[in-house]
Design a protein around this motif. Structure first.
Motif, PDB file in Angstrom:
ATOM      1  N   PRO A 191      80.812  -7.058  56.253  1.00 55.89           N
ATOM      2  CA  PRO A 191      82.009  -6.236  56.046  1.00 55.89           C
ATOM      3  C   PRO A 191      81.662  -4.778  55.705  1.00 55.89           C
ATOM      4  O   PRO A 191      82.490  -3.894  55.860  1.00 55.89           O
ATOM      5  CB  PRO A 191      82.692  -6.892  54.835  1.00 55.89           C
ATOM      6  CG  PRO A 191      82.018  -8.193  54.630  1.00 55.89           C
ATOM      7  CD  PRO A 191      80.656  -8.095  55.239  1.00 55.89           C
ATOM      8  N   ILE A 192      80.446  -4.568  55.215  1.00 55.40           N
ATOM      9  CA  ILE A 192      80.037  -3.223  54.806  1.00 55.40           C
ATOM     10  C   ILE A 192      79.038  -2.683  55.816  1.00 55.40           C
ATOM     11  O   ILE A 192      78.222  -3.437  56.349  1.00 55.40           O
ATOM     12  CB  ILE A 192      79.412  -3.294  53.392  1.00 55.40           C
ATOM     13  CG1 ILE A 192      80.512  -3.612  52.391  1.00 55.40           C
ATOM     14  CG2 ILE A 192      78.699  -2.005  53.012  1.00 55.40           C
ATOM     15  CD1 ILE A 192      80.018  -3.934  51.009  1.00 55.40           C
ATOM     16  N   GLY A 240      85.926 -11.375  54.365  1.00 55.78           N
ATOM     17  CA  GLY A 240      86.446 -12.743  54.369  1.00 55.78           C
ATOM     18  C   GLY A 240      86.566 -13.333  55.757  1.00 55.78           C
ATOM     19  O   GLY A 240      86.975 -14.482  55.915  1.00 55.78           O
ATOM     20  N   ALA A 241      86.210 -12.568  56.788  1.00 58.75           N
ATOM     21  CA  ALA A 241      86.408 -13.070  58.157  1.00 58.75           C
ATOM     22  C   ALA A 241      85.101 -13.447  58.849  1.00 58.75           C
ATOM     23  O   ALA A 241      85.086 -13.661  60.057  1.00 58.75           O
ATOM     24  CB  ALA A 241      87.171 -12.033  58.987  1.00 58.75           C
ATOM     25  N   THR A 258      83.130 -17.604  49.342  1.00 55.18           N
ATOM     26  CA  THR A 258      84.011 -18.753  49.562  1.00 55.18           C
ATOM     27  C   THR A 258      83.762 -19.386  50.937  1.00 55.18           C
ATOM     28  O   THR A 258      83.666 -18.679  51.931  1.00 55.18           O
ATOM     29  CB  THR A 258      85.486 -18.284  49.493  1.00 55.18           C
ATOM     30  OG1 THR A 258      85.632 -17.648  48.240  1.00 55.18           O
ATOM     31  CG2 THR A 258      86.465 -19.438  49.603  1.00 55.18           C
ATOM     32  N   GLY A 259      83.656 -20.698  50.948  1.00 55.71           N
ATOM     33  CA  GLY A 259      83.442 -21.403  52.218  1.00 55.71           C
ATOM     34  C   GLY A 259      81.974 -21.442  52.611  1.00 55.71           C
ATOM     35  O   GLY A 259      81.649 -21.721  53.774  1.00 55.71           O
ATOM     36  N   GLY A 260      81.077 -21.170  51.675  1.00 56.22           N
ATOM     37  CA  GLY A 260      79.644 -21.085  51.987  1.00 56.22           C
ATOM     38  C   GLY A 260      79.091 -22.305  52.699  1.00 56.22           C
ATOM     39  O   GLY A 260      78.351 -22.182  53.676  1.00 56.22           O
ATOM     40  N   TRP A 261      79.438 -23.483  52.213  1.00 56.61           N
ATOM     41  CA  TRP A 261      78.931 -24.727  52.838  1.00 56.61           C
ATOM     42  C   TRP A 261      79.426 -24.853  54.273  1.00 56.61           C
ATOM     43  O   TRP A 261      78.655 -25.092  55.198  1.00 56.61           O
ATOM     44  CB  TRP A 261      79.369 -25.923  51.995  1.00 56.61           C
ATOM     45  CG  TRP A 261      79.272 -27.248  52.689  1.00 56.61           C
ATOM     46  CD1 TRP A 261      80.287 -27.933  53.290  1.00 56.61           C
ATOM     47  CD2 TRP A 261      78.090 -28.056  52.859  1.00 56.61           C
ATOM     48  NE1 TRP A 261      79.829 -29.119  53.824  1.00 56.61           N
ATOM     49  CE2 TRP A 261      78.474 -29.222  53.564  1.00 56.61           C
ATOM     50  CE3 TRP A 261      76.765 -27.915  52.482  1.00 56.61           C
ATOM     51  CZ2 TRP A 261      77.577 -30.231  53.896  1.00 56.61           C
ATOM     52  CZ3 TRP A 261      75.863 -28.922  52.814  1.00 56.61           C
ATOM     53  CH2 TRP A 261      76.270 -30.064  53.514  1.00 56.61           C
TER      54      TRP A 261
END
Ligand code: SF4
Ligand code: SF4
Ligand code: SF4
Ligand code: FES
Length: 911
Positions: free
Chosen positions: A437-438, A455-456, A537-540
């Motif tokens: 994102p950066i 987040g995408a 979030t959603g790492g796994w």
């Protein structure tokens, strides 16, 4: 200096072979080889002061002269290319004389202030003067240039500069930072930051290392040593998981400076194995050594008596702790005890710690820093592939044709490993895709930047998979071997349109598709990922999607291709390998599978059932069910946000033991504080993120009364009736038995006999099992989950990494704190304009967890909607809400929604 053209990869076997004669001896070299290297091949060492193995020849010093028939005398062998039939002479009187003259020329513009020069005794000009017999030293001409002492670390003494250009070349070509240049001032040619401004760079110190004279010096070590007076101990850097080899140079018990191969192998064209490492370091490894001798080091054990921590002698504290732990075990059972060990401890430390926890305290509640993210990579790779670490190596990464870097600010977290990607692109012409994102530094250097909405990332991976499937670019052997799994992946892509993905990612579909095609068709592709995807979030789930991508691109089968998780702390991988997490026994053996085997090896019963991870330990402590917590080198109070209620949980624990070189925030509330040593006082091994074993060697004796972690564990073990070991070496046969072959990977850098160098990891039976059992259901569900997309609903705060720090250890280092100690909230230009903010304004950052006021500054590479703060400083962490991964217990708190408001000056509360 003009920019050099980027390289194109030509395989060694495709290069022409030339035969030539050097001093009457025949030799053969491949096209592109310099005459200097051809000469070296017949065993002749030519002197050189500007030629270096790590960058293109510059040809400035005029020392490496040879005669080439047909080309005349005085040919600079470093810039001349070897050709077929060439006849080279190196040792004629004329050549020796010409080299002498070149040295005399440099001596004339050099001040000969050897008595006060830090390079005295390790100076190439000095050595060549002596070696070539230049005894008649002419009076020098002073340049009358004052020393430039404006940078925070490096001083530039241009009187001593011999204009070899090595500092500029290594900065431009290897570091690819390009912070240095020659410039003219008052008719003189000087080197330093562009146009003579004060140097403000990454301070890797590689320029200092290659400078053949004493023109660049370190302010952290100035005038305190002569190189030959220092004891030199090679060991492994303790900061990040790159595993760089460093030399601690000490006098008595004090570390005075850190050097590396780059400092010593820059003469006579010496070379180290290319592609593996250039032998240099980053700012942390080279300049972050002062914490070892810090005044703040703990030197005696502390015990809480009447709510006060007081010093107690070791002979009392070990029996006291052993008794209290045993009492708790007897009264509440081992399940009421938990242990947390740092990813900075050695393999031998972690092995012994988990053995004590499991065999003597009956507890399986063990965790390490890998829980903050890397465990997602290990668990997912184990689950799907039966491999729990990188399948590639630095050398293979350097020789990749396409590299896809996902969610890793690798130049900041793992700076020397990031040079492998830079080298792959610049020297060998690799294509580099970067998704984040950066706009990270690596993204700025990449060929295919994919700046994805925060987040995408999951949508982007899905987009790449969709493009590969829709266009039939997938690796054919995978489709043939696992048709049902491929079919499932195809189905899982139906439910989302490319327009939807592009919109959510904020990236044109064509760009996603172009990157996907490139990666799928790569011959030696490498997939690298890091904290930006595993600690979010959603790492796994993200990990499993990355594995899908790797399978579709054949990265586990194509020779030279591979997948590579980036982990941050130096021994996170080793800590997991040694059973420092509740899920695994040593060797990454799932606890239930290995329980019986280890009961036999250790000759002790082990507790039943998988234990608790750190988040679960905290939850249980909040319920008052954890009675003792043994924390080694970790500082959860400073690391985890308040929303995890760590303090509240810890207050309910009867016995907290904190073992650390420093009195941390967690140490301040502990019942016992045990002063541990740093890595400089230890023996053992670390495992780097390639999975390579790197030796840790003791450079100094323990400071004060501090003791190594290993000795403390061993003493405690003996006290509680377990085994005692006199040294880490004594436990290695047991580790070898528990994890067969673990040390076999130990090698010198560049050893081609290393098993991973072959690079091919065959699809394991684990993969067949994974793809055949419940894959369809899992995949369809995973890709069906909705995620956040573009635009993010509110401003997002990202806690990220800075190159000058690593975790919380570096904030104990005086040197690194001199370089970077006042973090500000970084805001994009667009948001600053909208909020009417300018640099140094104060802002209030507010989340649903609270608010903090601090100074801000603009960071041009940030996109609108993201504010950034370095995670090494705890200022903003408490604004984060924690979400725990339901599968792996990884606590996600590295990004979250906030609002930003300017604080008027009159309203300012100084924090
Ligand atoms: S310290 Fe590193 S980044 Fe800075 S000028 Fe020297 S080589 Fe370049
Ligand atoms: S400062 Fe050192 S490395 Fe740089 S040009 Fe001068 S002599 Fe060479
Ligand atoms: S890259 Fe990592 S291991 Fe290498 S010197 Fe820097 S901090 Fe140390
Ligand atoms: S000119 Fe060849 S080493 Fe300097």
């Amino acid at each position: 200096m003009g920019k050099k053209a980027e390289g194109v990869f030509i395989a060694e076997e495709d290069k022409k072979v030339f035969k030539l004669t050097v001093d009457g001896k025949e030799t053969s070299v491949t096209e592109g080889t310099s005459v200097f290297d051809a000469v070296k091949k017949v065993g002749v060492e030519l002197p050189a002061m500007c030629y270096h193995y790590s960058f293109s020849p510059f040809g400035s010093c005029g020392i490496c002269l040879v005669e080439i028939e047909g080309k005349g005398n005085n040919v600079r062998s470093c810039t001349a290319k070897a050709a077929d039939g060439m006849i080279v002479r190196t040792n004629t009187d004329k050549m020796i004389d010409a080299r002498k003259k070149a040295v005399e020329k440099w001596l004339i513009i050099h001040p000969l202030d050897c008595p006060v020069c830090d390079a005295d005794g390790k100076c190439e000009l000095q050595d060549l003067t002596y070696d070539l017999g230049v005894y008649d030293i002419k009076k020098g001409v002073k340049k009358e240039v004052p020393e430039d002492t404006r940078s925070v670390v490096l001083d530039f003494n241009m009187e001593r500069c011999i204009l070899c250009g090595q500092c500029i070349n290594i900065c431009e070509e290897v570091q690819q930072i390009d912070a240095l240049a020659f410039y003219k001032k008052d008719g003189k040619t000087l080197g330093g930051a562009h146009e003579g401004v004060p140097l403000d760079c990454e301070f890797c110190g590689d320029c200092l290392a290659v400078c053949p004279v004493g023109a660049i010096t370190s302010r952290f070590s100035k005038y305190v040593y002569k190189p030959w007076q220092l004891k030199k101990t090679q060991t492994t850097c303790t900061y990040c998981s790159d595993g760089c080899q460093i030399t601690l140079e000490t006098e008595g018990e004090k570390v005075l400076r850190v050097t590396s191969q780059l400092s010593y192998l820059n003469k006579f064209g010496h070379e180290i194995e290319r592609g593996d490492s250039h032998g240099g370091l980053c700012v942390r490894g080279r300049f972050g050594f002062q914490f070892v001798n810090s005044e703040k080091r703990l030197s005696r054990p502390l015990a809480k008596i009447n709510d006060k921590q007081v010093e107690v002698p070791w002979f009392k504290v070990i029996p006291q702790i052993a008794k209290k732990l045993t009492d708790i075990k007897n009264q509440y059972g081992g399940n009421a005890i938990a242990g947390l060990i740092s990813g900075r401890c050695t393999n031998e430390d972690v092995y012994l710690f988990q053995k004590i926890m499991r065999t003597l305290l009956g507890s399986n509640n063990i965790d390490t820093a890998a829980r903050y993210g890397h465990i997602n990579s290990v668990l997912a790779m184990q689950y799907a592939l039966g491999i729990g670490k990188s399948t590639t190596s630095y050398k293979q990464i350097t020789l990749s044709d396409v590299i896809f870097l996902v969610g890793s600010n690798i130049t900041e977290t793992n700076p020397v490993a990031s040079l492998r990607i830079k080298e792959a692109k610049k020297r060998f012409g690799a294509k580099v895709i970067v998704s984040d994102p950066i706009q990270t530094k690596m993204m700025a250097l990449s060929t295919h930047p994919l700046q994805v909405a925060i987040g995408a990332q999951a949508f982007l991976i899905r987009g790449m998979i969709k493009a590969i499937i829709d266009n039939k670019w997938a690796y054919q052997p995978f489709i043939e071997q696992y048709p049902a799994a491929y079919e499932v992946l195809c189905q899982s892509m139906f439910s989302i349109s490319k327009e939807d993905i592009a919109q959510k990612c904020g990236i044109h579909w064509e760009k996603i598709s172009e990157a996907a095609e490139l990666f799928a068709k790569s011959k030696r592709g490498t997939l690298i990922w890091g904290e930006g995807i595993v600690s979010q979030t959603g790492g796994w789930d993200n990990m499993l999607s990355l594995i899908d991508l790797a399978l579709l691109c054949g990265l586990l089968e194509k020779p030279g291709a591979g997948i590579h998780p980036v982990c941050e702390e130096n021994n996170e991988q080793g800590a997991v390998d040694m059973g420092g997490v509740c899920e695994f026994l040593p060797g990454q053996i799932p606890y239930s599978d290995g329980k019986e085997r280890f009961e036999t090896i250790w000759n002790k019963p082990l507790p039943d059932g998988v234990g608790l991870s750190l988040p679960k330990i905290i939850e249980k402590a909040l319920r008052g069910e954890i009675k003792a917590l043994y924390i080694v080198g970790e500082n959860p109070l400073a690391t985890l946000p308040e929303s995890m209620k760590v303090r509240e949980a810890f207050e309910k624990i009867d016995l907290i033991i904190c073992q650390d070189p420093f009195l941390t925030q967690t140490g301040q509330i502990a019942d016992f504080v045990l002063p541990a040593t740093t890595f400089a006082e230890k023996e053992g091994t670390f495992t780097n993120m390639e999975g390579e074993i790197r030796r840790v060697q003791k450079a100094i004796d323990p400071i004060g009364e501090s003791r190594t972690d290993f000795k403390i564990f061993s003493d405690l073990s003996r006290q509680m009736g377990g085994e005692a070991y006199r040294s880490p070496e004594e436990i290695t046969p047991e580790i070898d038995l528990s994890v067969p072959g673990y040390y076999a990977g130990e090698r010198l850098q560049g050893d081609p006999s290393h098993p991973q160098a072959a690079g091919v990891v065959p699809p394991s039976s684990r993969l067949a099992h994974y793809l055949g059992n419940g894959f369809a259901e899992e995949v369809l569900k995973r890709y069906d989950k909705t995620g956040r997309g573009n635009p993010a609903p509110t401003m997002q705060l990202v806690l990220g990494q800075s190159i000058y720090h690593s975790g919380k250890l570096s904030t104990q280092d005086e040197g690194l704190m001199k370089i970077y100690n006042t973090p500000t909230l970084r805001i994009s230009e667009a948001d600053a304009t909208e909020l009417e903010l300018k640099d140094a304004d104060w802002v209030r950052v507010k989340s649903d967890q609270g608010s903090v006021e601090l100074a801000m500054s603009i960071l041009a590479s940030l996109p609108k909607g993201i504010v950034w703060f370095p995670e090494h400083f705890a200022t903003l962490k408490d604004l984060m809400k924690v979400e725990i991964d339901s599968k792996t217990d990884v606590p996600y708190f590295k990004s979250g929604p906030v609002s930003i408001k300017k604080v008027p000056l009159f309203d300012l509360k100084v924090v």
